[in-house]
Design an enzyme around this catalytic site. Structure first.
Site, short mmCIF file in Angstrom:
data_model
loop_
_atom_site.label_atom_id
_atom_site.label_comp_id
_atom_site.label_asym_id
_atom_site.label_seq_id
_atom_site.Cartn_x
_atom_site.Cartn_y
_atom_site.Cartn_z
N ASP A 278 0.83 -1.21 0.00
CA ASP A 278 0.00 0.00 0.00
C ASP A 278 0.86 1.25 0.00
O ASP A 278 0.56 2.22 -0.69
CB ASP A 278 -0.94 0.01 1.21
CG ASP A 278 -0.20 -0.14 2.53
OD1 ASP A 278 0.93 -0.66 2.54
OD2 ASP A 278 -0.74 0.27 3.58
N GLU B 34 3.31 -0.05 7.87
CA GLU B 34 2.29 -0.86 7.23
C GLU B 34 2.94 -1.65 6.12
O GLU B 34 3.30 -2.80 6.31
CB GLU B 34 1.16 0.03 6.73
CG GLU B 34 -0.15 -0.68 6.82
CD GLU B 34 -1.35 0.25 6.86
OE1 GLU B 34 -2.38 -0.15 6.36
OE2 GLU B 34 -1.25 1.38 7.40
N GLU C 94 -2.30 8.99 -0.78
CA GLU C 94 -3.33 8.07 -0.30
C GLU C 94 -4.69 8.75 -0.26
O GLU C 94 -5.70 8.19 -0.67
CB GLU C 94 -2.95 7.60 1.11
CG GLU C 94 -4.00 6.74 1.77
CD GLU C 94 -3.52 6.18 3.09
OE1 GLU C 94 -2.69 6.84 3.75
OE2 GLU C 94 -3.97 5.08 3.45
C1 BGC Z 1 -3.97 0.99 3.65
C2 BGC Z 1 -4.80 0.97 2.43
C3 BGC Z 1 -5.65 -0.25 2.56
C4 BGC Z 1 -6.58 0.06 3.68
C5 BGC Z 1 -7.68 -0.90 3.87
C6 BGC Z 1 -4.86 1.23 4.80
O1 BGC Z 1 -4.25 1.40 6.01
O2 BGC Z 1 -2.90 1.85 3.58
O3 BGC Z 1 -4.26 1.29 1.27
O4 BGC Z 1 -6.21 -0.75 1.44
O5 BGC Z 1 -5.87 0.30 4.87
O6 BGC Z 1 -8.34 -0.71 5.01
#
Ligand code: BGC
Length: 855
Positions: A448, A454, A735
């Site tokens: 992500d 993360e 994001e």
């Molecule tokens: C991520 C996202 C992900 C999402 C889903 C986030 O913390 O960075 O890109 O898809 O959570 O809940």
């Protein structure tokens, strides 16, 4: 080198300027040699048109056989002109090839964090100079190898991230030149990495795969007389030893602490005295999990120059590298006296005082520390990786000069195959941001984001971005590899996990199927198939798609609607991060979650039906057809009102209904398109969609005849919009639409990244609508050429190296005409629809001028 098959498939392409007759032939040649044996050549004649993923036409390769393959057009009169050679060499394919043990230090360690990283070494006697030597290496944790004081290969963070207890990848290195007759030594750096480092948010979880680090290494040497010698990591012969090294601690997100005074000089050389080192211990390991890599390793893929250096009042130096992405710094530390401690922290953005803004990093503080021994020349952290544009250096003695720092960009190695540019600089900047966010997040698994705590393989993000990614880079190997783990986890949990590899964390502890994130099981394989036309790959991934379709069919209501909420605290994630979602509730969107879920599921069922048809699975095909009918009817009855308006009167709802063909009649389609355009106008040309709707809004406007609204929305710089981010100085896609707000403040949400690829899916519309090329058949065997002009853009150029070869389309407005140049590769054909003209173009290079009809 080290591939997992004895019969690799072969592809080649032609220069489109060469005319190739339908019945033309090619020669395929292989120069092959078993180590220690003579080389010989084989040649076959084959159809020139069988140039995409052709089966291996020779005897299967032998164990460790080395082969150079090339192709030439068969020609009766002239000498053939051979292509460059492609090298292939099978790796450890039979289970009997795996003779080494996993070995590591035996000392007691804390359960988590601050565990000093071990060094492992061994010595070996070679009876002669090697003619050929291969080092196969893998690890529990991360590993870097050295031979006789020299680094082996250029990969980092090996062996990448897979479900280690099921698939542990090894890498193969040609180490012939690093060895000599007589005494040699091998050394291995080990680090925590994904194996036992702290993974994930809310404090994360350590030791996800195990708590003991280990190296698995097998050196195979062949001498000129054909004889061989093997050195295998083991705990029984007393030759493999361990000691604590200079890495005091390392974490992928936290950063690394390195005390150069603790590096034993010459530890990976043969003359080293290791009498103080401990014998290694064997670590429980299943050799059957060892697997040939399916994709390329992580390596340096570029570098960035320093844009500015600024010294703050406390003496620390803030450095701007001009580009946010995944990178690491290498320092010239030769001037630092012994005992000097420097720290380097990395962040994506600066605060108002010009200092690093680190709140969005959460636990992932990205801080490296170096303690000098007064001798070391350069230093770069080894087992960590950072997402940043800015770095802050503290503790440097004397003046830190630009020439003391090199900024290396890292990513999984992939072949670039797609390019775009046009007359608008801000649009080009947006495209560049999309590419950078992709590169930053294609690091072993599709993540992500590359910076905060993360960096997980969130399935929804790649579900939406895979078509864009597969246009820009050859992603088949990278994503197919990841899909193997998605399939395995989906089978294990009876649901597609939110992220793969899955780790039970906080509210995400129990995988459940949710829309979009689950749809990755269908959308990613399909994107790969459309890009490559590779039926073999589709067949392999089909079980995953089918599992998901069947699992979700159990969750539907009688009428085919997916309205049963999962137990997940957020419920369905729906149109995640739509612009109205408050900072702390990203799932609170304008569009009903069950509408989004049903729409995506309907699309997935349709795609699964196509897959079943392509694979000749008639039973599944008819089951999916019936299911498709039920879900579509349910969608229409529940979410489309009698007047054609939708129950959620939102940009997302109409975009999905239009693009997923959920509206059956032309009149309904036109009502939906008009309403969508009206909403866009009413929103003063700002985006009203989140993750779910964003890839589809511009295509939906375009498809329903609202090109003007599409362009005005795309070219808007008002928040929220794509170009707003660019106008705020973004060098990657964010994001959130407003990760940074118009007043310069940062979004207070705990989840605020400046480097997520999802919203960059708009680049597909740029390639297809501005650039003008889109696939009509898998692998681009047939494609559409139809640039649609808008905004003030007066020229554009798009290029894609398709499986059949280069597709290139450039257009330019000149007075009242449109000049188009087009390249169509051999084996493909293009449907050209420009300025009211329509024709099929076979392979070749074209230049045409069309009169423009102005309204
Ligand atoms: C991520 C996202 C992900 C999402 C889903 C986030 O913390 O960075 O890109 O898809 O959570 O809940």
């Amino acid at each position: 080198m080290g591939i997992g098959t004895f019969t690799p498939r072969i592809s080649w392409t032609y220069d489109a300027r060469v005319d190739i007759a339908q019945d033309a032939n090619v020669l395929i040649r292989v120069r092959r040699r078993l180590p220690g044996h003579d080389e010989h050549t084989e040649q076959v004649i084959a159809s020139a048109s069988d140039n995409v993923l052709r089966d291996w036409p020779f005897r299967p390769l032998g164990k460790r056989e080395q082969a150079y393959v090339s192709v030439a057009l068969a020609n009766d009169c002239d000498e053939p002109i051979w292509s460059d050679e492609a090298y292939v060499e099978p790796g450890l394919i039979h289970s009997g090839d795996i003779l080494s043990q996993m070995v590591g230090p035996a000392w007691r360690e804390p359960w988590s964090d601050r565990r000093q990283a071990p060094l492992i070494r061994t010595e070996l006697q070679l009876r002669d100079t090697p003619q050929c030597a291969r080092l196969y290496v893998s690890a529990f944790g991360l590993v870097d190898a050295e031979i006789n004081g020299n680094p082996v290969g250029e990969d980092i963070l090996n062996p990448g991230w897979t479900l280690y207890n099921e698939r542990l990848q090894y890498r193969t290195y040609d180490v012939t030149d690093l060895l000599h007759a007589g005494n040699n030594a091998m050394g291995f750096w080990l680090g925590d990495g994904w194996y036992r480092g702290r993974l994930g948010f809310w404090g994360g979880k350590p030791n996800v795969y195990g708590s003991k680090l280990g190296v698995w290494a097998q050196l195979e040497v062949t001498f000129a007389d054909g004889s061989t010698q093997m050195v295998a990591s083991n705990a029984y012969d007393g030759a493999w030893k361990a000691a604590k090294g200079p890495i005091i601690s390392s974490g992928l997100c936290e950063g690394e602490t390195y005390d150069a005074r603790l590096l034993p000089e010459g530890w990976s050389c043969a003359s080293f005295d290791d009498s103080g080192w401990e014998r290694v211990t064997e670590i429980d390991f299943d050799p059957l999990t060892l697997t040939s890599p399916e994709h390329d390793p992580i390596r340096r893929i570029g570098s960035h120059d320093i844009v500015s250096m600024n010294t703050l009042d406390d003496g620390s130096v803030i450095i701007d590298f001009g580009q946010n992405c995944t990178q690491r710094l290498e320092f010239n530390v030769s001037t630092l006296p012994a005992g000097t401690t420097i720290t380097v922290q990395h962040a994506e953005v600066l605060d108002n005082d010009g200092d690093l803004f680190t709140r969005p990093l959460r636990r992932g503080i990205q801080r490296d520390t170096y303690i000098s021994d007064g001798k070391n020349k350069t230093w770069e952290p080894r087992f960590t990786i950072h997402g940043f544009r800015y770095a802050k250096v503290q503790g440097w003695l004397g003046t830190l000069r630009p020439e003391d720092i090199v900024c290396h960009v890292y990513g999984s190695v992939m072949r670039r195959i797609g390019w775009f540019d046009c007359s608008s600089e801000i649009v080009n900047a947006m495209h560049s941001n999309v590419v950078w966010s992709m590169l930053s997040n294609f690091v072993s698994v599709p993540t992500d984001c590359p910076q905060r705590d993360e960096r997980m393989g969130w399935t929804g993000d790649i579900a939406l971005f895979a078509p864009t990614a597969s246009f820009l880079y050859d992603t088949e190997a990278f994503l197919s590899n990841w899909l193997v783990d998605v399939a395995s986890e989906t089978d294990k949990y009876n649901a597609v996990p939110y992220y793969v590899p899955f780790i039970p964390l906080a509210e995400w502890r129990k995988p459940e199927n949710i829309a979009i994130w689950g749809d990755a099981a269908v959308l990613v394989p399909w994107a790969l198939y459309m890009a490559s036309g590779d039926v073999h790959m589709l067949k392999r991934q089909y079980a995953l798609s089918r599992m998901y379709i069947e699992q979700v069919s159990e969750l539907l209501s009688e009428d085919g609607v997916w309205d049963r909420p999962p137990k997940l605290e957020f419920g369905q994630l729906g149109d995640w991060l739509d612009p109205t979602a408050p900072p702390e509730d990203a799932a609170k969107a304008m569009t009903a979650k069950e509408l989004v879920a049903t729409a995506f599921y309907a699309q997935s069922v349709t795609i699964a039906k196509h897959m079943a048809e392509i694979l000749g699975n008639d039973g599944d095909k008819s089951d999916f057809e019936a299911l498709e009918h039920r879900v579509r009817t349910g969608f229409q009855r529940r979410f489309i009102k009698a007047d054609g308006r939708m129950t959620s009167d939102t940009q997302c709802a109409y975009a999905l209904a239009i693009q997923f063909k959920l509206i059956s009649d032309d009149e309904g389609l036109s009502v939906a398109g008009n309403r969508l355009a009206a909403l866009v106008r009413a929103g003063d040309y700002t985006v009203g969609t989140g993750f779910a709707g964003t890839p589809y809004i511009l295509p939906a406007l375009t498809a329903t005849g609202h090109l003007d609204e599409a362009y005005r929305l795309f070219l808007s710089t008002k928040c929220p919009s794509w170009l707003y981010q660019v106008s705020m100085g973004a060098t990657t896609t964010w994001e959130r639409w407003d990760s940074q707000r118009p007043d310069g403040s940062f979004n207070p949400g705990g989840m605020t990244s400046f480097n997520h690829y999802s919203l960059g899916s708009v680049a597909t519309w740029m390639h297809e609508t501005i650039g003008g090329i889109s696939p009509l058949a898998p692998g681009w065997k047939e494609f559409l050429v139809s640039p649609m002009l808008g905004g003030a853009i007066d020229h554009a150029h798009v290029r894609h190296n398709s499986p059949y070869g280069v597709i290139d389309c450039a257009w330019q407005v000149q007075d009242d005409s449109l000049k188009v140049t087009l390249t169509v590769p051999h084996g493909a054909r293009a449907l050209v629809k420009v300025c009211g003209h329509e024709e099929w173009a076979e392979s070749g290079v074209y230049a045409r001028t069309y009169g423009m009809v102005t309204e």
